[in-house]
Design a protein around this motif. Structure first.
Motif, PDB file in Angstrom:
ATOM      1  N   SER A 133       0.803  -1.220   0.000  1.00  0.00           N
ATOM      2  CA  SER A 133       0.000   0.000   0.000  1.00  0.00           C
ATOM      3  C   SER A 133       0.832   1.265   0.000  1.00  0.00           C
ATOM      4  O   SER A 133       1.920   1.297   0.552  1.00  0.00           O
ATOM      5  CB  SER A 133      -0.868   0.069   1.256  1.00  0.00           C
ATOM      6  N   ASP A 134       0.271   2.322  -0.585  1.00  0.00           N
ATOM      7  CA  ASP A 134       0.890   3.626  -0.358  1.00  0.00           C
ATOM      8  C   ASP A 134      -0.110   4.695   0.084  1.00  0.00           C
ATOM      9  O   ASP A 134       0.276   5.751   0.544  1.00  0.00           O
ATOM     10  CB  ASP A 134       1.714   4.100  -1.553  1.00  0.00           C
ATOM     11  N   ASP A 135      -1.405   4.401  -0.021  1.00  0.00           N
ATOM     12  CA  ASP A 135      -2.401   5.362   0.475  1.00  0.00           C
ATOM     13  C   ASP A 135      -2.975   4.781   1.776  1.00  0.00           C
ATOM     14  O   ASP A 135      -3.812   3.885   1.766  1.00  0.00           O
ATOM     15  CB  ASP A 135      -3.498   5.551  -0.586  1.00  0.00           C
ATOM     16  N   ILE A 136      -2.475   5.293   2.901  1.00  0.00           N
ATOM     17  CA  ILE A 136      -2.722   4.632   4.192  1.00  0.00           C
ATOM     18  C   ILE A 136      -3.449   5.559   5.157  1.00  0.00           C
ATOM     19  O   ILE A 136      -3.093   6.728   5.284  1.00  0.00           O
ATOM     20  CB  ILE A 136      -1.364   4.219   4.827  1.00  0.00           C
ATOM     21  N   LEU A 137      -4.449   4.995   5.829  1.00  0.00           N
ATOM     22  CA  LEU A 137      -5.121   5.745   6.895  1.00  0.00           C
ATOM     23  C   LEU A 137      -5.016   4.939   8.188  1.00  0.00           C
ATOM     24  O   LEU A 137      -5.391   3.759   8.214  1.00  0.00           O
ATOM     25  CB  LEU A 137      -6.601   5.945   6.537  1.00  0.00           C
ATOM     26  N   ILE A 138      -4.507   5.551   9.234  1.00  0.00           N
ATOM     27  CA  ILE A 138      -4.482   4.879  10.539  1.00  0.00           C
ATOM     28  C   ILE A 138      -5.687   5.375  11.317  1.00  0.00           C
ATOM     29  O   ILE A 138      -5.815   6.571  11.583  1.00  0.00           O
ATOM     30  CB  ILE A 138      -3.166   5.174  11.291  1.00  0.00           C
ATOM     31  N   GLY A 155      -0.492   4.011  16.799  1.00  0.00           N
ATOM     32  CA  GLY A 155      -0.539   4.556  15.429  1.00  0.00           C
ATOM     33  C   GLY A 155       0.774   5.259  15.097  1.00  0.00           C
ATOM     34  O   GLY A 155       1.302   5.121  13.986  1.00  0.00           O
ATOM     35  N   GLY A 156       1.315   5.994  16.073  1.00  0.00           N
ATOM     36  CA  GLY A 156       2.597   6.685  15.870  1.00  0.00           C
ATOM     37  C   GLY A 156       3.728   5.700  15.640  1.00  0.00           C
ATOM     38  O   GLY A 156       4.603   5.926  14.803  1.00  0.00           O
ATOM     39  N   VAL A 178       2.446  13.169  12.300  1.00  0.00           N
ATOM     40  CA  VAL A 178       3.722  13.674  12.823  1.00  0.00           C
ATOM     41  C   VAL A 178       3.644  13.776  14.353  1.00  0.00           C
ATOM     42  O   VAL A 178       4.564  13.367  15.076  1.00  0.00           O
ATOM     43  CB  VAL A 178       4.069  15.046  12.179  1.00  0.00           C
ATOM     44  N   SER A 179       2.496  14.257  14.859  1.00  0.00           N
ATOM     45  CA  SER A 179       2.331  14.379  16.317  1.00  0.00           C
ATOM     46  C   SER A 179       2.313  13.002  16.971  1.00  0.00           C
ATOM     47  O   SER A 179       2.886  12.813  18.058  1.00  0.00           O
ATOM     48  CB  SER A 179       1.022  15.096  16.665  1.00  0.00           C
ATOM     49  N   ALA A 180       1.655  12.039  16.330  1.00  0.00           N
ATOM     50  CA  ALA A 180       1.579  10.684  16.892  1.00  0.00           C
ATOM     51  C   ALA A 180       2.968  10.050  16.955  1.00  0.00           C
ATOM     52  O   ALA A 180       3.303   9.355  17.917  1.00  0.00           O
ATOM     53  CB  ALA A 180       0.632   9.822  16.063  1.00  0.00           C
ATOM     54  N   ILE A 181       3.788  10.311  15.948  1.00  0.00           N
ATOM     55  CA  ILE A 181       5.161   9.776  15.959  1.00  0.00           C
ATOM     56  C   ILE A 181       5.938  10.362  17.153  1.00  0.00           C
ATOM     57  O   ILE A 181       6.630   9.649  17.875  1.00  0.00           O
ATOM     58  CB  ILE A 181       5.889  10.063  14.621  1.00  0.00           C
ATOM     59  N   LYS A 182       5.782  11.658  17.380  1.00  0.00           N
ATOM     60  CA  LYS A 182       6.467  12.307  18.516  1.00  0.00           C
ATOM     61  C   LYS A 182       6.013  11.679  19.842  1.00  0.00           C
ATOM     62  O   LYS A 182       6.815  11.419  20.739  1.00  0.00           O
ATOM     63  CB  LYS A 182       6.133  13.804  18.576  1.00  0.00           C
ATOM     64  N   LEU A 183       4.700  11.457  19.951  1.00  0.00           N
ATOM     65  CA  LEU A 183       4.153  10.875  21.178  1.00  0.00           C
ATOM     66  C   LEU A 183       4.691   9.453  21.375  1.00  0.00           C
ATOM     67  O   LEU A 183       5.045   9.049  22.478  1.00  0.00           O
ATOM     68  CB  LEU A 183       2.621  10.863  21.074  1.00  0.00           C
ATOM     69  N   TYR A 184       4.761   8.698  20.289  1.00  0.00           N
ATOM     70  CA  TYR A 184       5.325   7.340  20.370  1.00  0.00           C
ATOM     71  C   TYR A 184       6.773   7.403  20.871  1.00  0.00           C
ATOM     72  O   TYR A 184       7.165   6.651  21.766  1.00  0.00           O
ATOM     73  CB  TYR A 184       5.247   6.632  19.009  1.00  0.00           C
TER      74      TYR A 184
END
Ligand code: MLT
Length: 237
Positions: A133-138, A155-156, A178-184
């Motif tokens: 896939s390249d069109d992804i929704l979490i 998700g992050g 981007v925020s979820a990655i930071k939280l992870y």
């Protein structure tokens, strides 16, 4: 993304959707499939569960799910992964009604692929998505259509693993991703502590389900890939 934000389910047609409900739908669904459940039918309400059950052979299915974290009156199983033993679920169809997770999954019926993800199967999900896939929704199930920290951190982590090593410039990440990655990254060293401190985690501990948090925080402990297609969740072989 939380389920409330999906106004137009048909808009998911070209997307791979990753549904996350760490506490506890994703964790319980993966456990049930690992222990031999034939199929899981997610439903959006108790009424739909009972209606669906009336179409199946008695003895072939179990009614499963929770309201307020507790087993629904008259149902066979609640929503703790510990209830979904081989002895109970092997060969059975599970009709599954949880408060948030099963509702979120039913919203993805038009998606190109719909996967169920938690910490317990994260590498399986990332591997499938990066190859297909390249069109992804979490889709973070959240709590009653509100943000919840454990789904966002998971998700992050998924987004982090998918984008690791790729140039940020070429990826079209949303601000929420981007925020979820930071939280992870903030919580990555101690996921169990994060679950213990979360709103739903504290609620489950109060109900006596503290052990469920340990199961849910254990990365790659259930390497199963649950895929929702034609109304049914099965493990991808
Ligand atoms: C849900 O789908 O709302 C959850 O899995 C609730 C729970 O912890 O049982």
């Amino acid at each position: 993304f939380i389920p409330l934000q999906i106004q137009d389910e048909l808009s998911l047609q070209n997307k791979t959707v990753i549904v996350v409900d760490v506490l506890r739908a994703s964790t319980t669904i993966a456990t049930a499939l690992k222990n031999g459940a034939r199929a899981i039918i997610p439903v959006a309400s108790i009424e739909n569960a009972v209606k669906y059950a009336s179409t199946l052979e008695p003895g072939s299915f179990l009614l499963c799910g929770e309201r307020g974290g507790k087993i629904i009156d008259g149902f066979d199983l609640g929503n703790s992964p510990f209830e979904y033993t081989e002895e109970k679920v092997m060969g059975k169809t599970l009709i599954y009604a949880s408060t948030n997770g099963s509702v979120a999954i039913t919203k993805t019926k038009y998606a190109k692929h719909s996967l169920v993800a938690g910490f317990i199967n994260i590498s399986e999900v990332v591997k499938f998505v990066s190859e297909n896939s390249d069109d992804i929704l979490i889709l973070c199930s959240g709590k009653l259509n509100r943000f919840c920290i454990e789904d966002t951190v998971c998700g992050g982590m998924i987004a982090f693993l998918l984008t690791k090593g790729k140039s940020r410039k070429r990826l079209n990440l949303s601000d929420s991703t981007v925020s979820a990655i930071k939280l992870y990254k903030f919580y990555s060293k101690n996921l169990l502590k994060m679950l213990r401190e979360s709103e739903h985690g504290r609620f489950l501990i109060e109900l006596g389900f503290e052990e469920d948090l340990k199961v849910a925080s254990s990365i790659d402990s259930i390497p199963i890939l649950p895929i929702f297609s034609d109304g049914v969740i099965k493990a991808l072989k």
